[in-house]
Design a protein around this motif. Structure first.
Motif, PDB file in Angstrom:
ATOM      1  N   UNK A 268     -11.197  -8.878 -81.192  1.00 30.88           N
ATOM      2  CA  UNK A 268     -11.383 -10.322 -81.051  1.00 30.88           C
ATOM      3  C   UNK A 268     -12.541 -10.764 -81.936  1.00 30.88           C
ATOM      4  N   UNK A 269     -12.638 -12.086 -82.076  1.00 33.49           N
ATOM      5  CA  UNK A 269     -13.726 -12.648 -82.877  1.00 33.49           C
ATOM      6  C   UNK A 269     -14.919 -13.041 -82.000  1.00 33.49           C
ATOM      7  N   UNK A 270     -14.835 -12.777 -80.705  1.00 36.47           N
ATOM      8  CA  UNK A 270     -15.912 -13.126 -79.779  1.00 36.47           C
ATOM      9  C   UNK A 270     -17.145 -12.262 -80.076  1.00 36.47           C
ATOM     10  N   UNK A 271     -18.336 -12.915 -80.051  1.00 42.19           N
ATOM     11  CA  UNK A 271     -19.561 -12.175 -80.342  1.00 42.19           C
ATOM     12  C   UNK A 271     -19.938 -11.314 -79.149  1.00 42.19           C
TER      13      UNK A 271
END
Length: 119
Positions: free
Chosen positions: A102-105
């Motif tokens: 995912x692109x979630x930090x």
């Protein structure tokens, strides 16, 4: 024969106690001096405790005021590490491959491991 009678006015008193002069000050003088000395000591003690409390308060306030600076320094260090890891991943994997799904930090965690395995 006439009976012996005491002289007019009576006999002198018999001295049966020792007549030693008192040495030093009267006891009340020592008592007052001791209390003055103790009062001065307590004054210095309470003044020192007040000074220690003031220094402790100043130390706490100093730490509270420097905390944002230290937090910003840690954040800058984490950003530097993050971009260095990204550059290393780019160099190793190329631009097409993603490390995460995912692109979630996700905040990075750093674990220190020993250099050599312990048997």
């Amino acid at each position: 024969m006439p009976q012996d009678m005491p002289p007019a006015g009576g006999y002198r008193q018999v001295q049966y106690k020792r007549n030693i002069p008192a040495r030093g000050f009267r006891p009340i003088t020592y008592l007052v001096g001791m209390h003055l000395f103790m009062a001065y000591g307590y004054y210095k003690l309470f003044y020192g405790i007040r000074e220690q409390n003031e220094l402790a308060r100043e130390k706490i306030w100093g730490r509270l005021h420097i905390l944002p600076l230290l937090q910003a320094e840690e954040d800058r260090d984490q950003v530097r590490r993050y971009y260095a890891d990204k550059a290393r991943e780019q160099q190793l994997l190329g631009s097409e491959t993603k490390v995460y799904n995912s692109d979630r930090f996700v905040r990075p965690t750093f674990a220190y491991t020993p250099a050599k395995a312990i048997n």
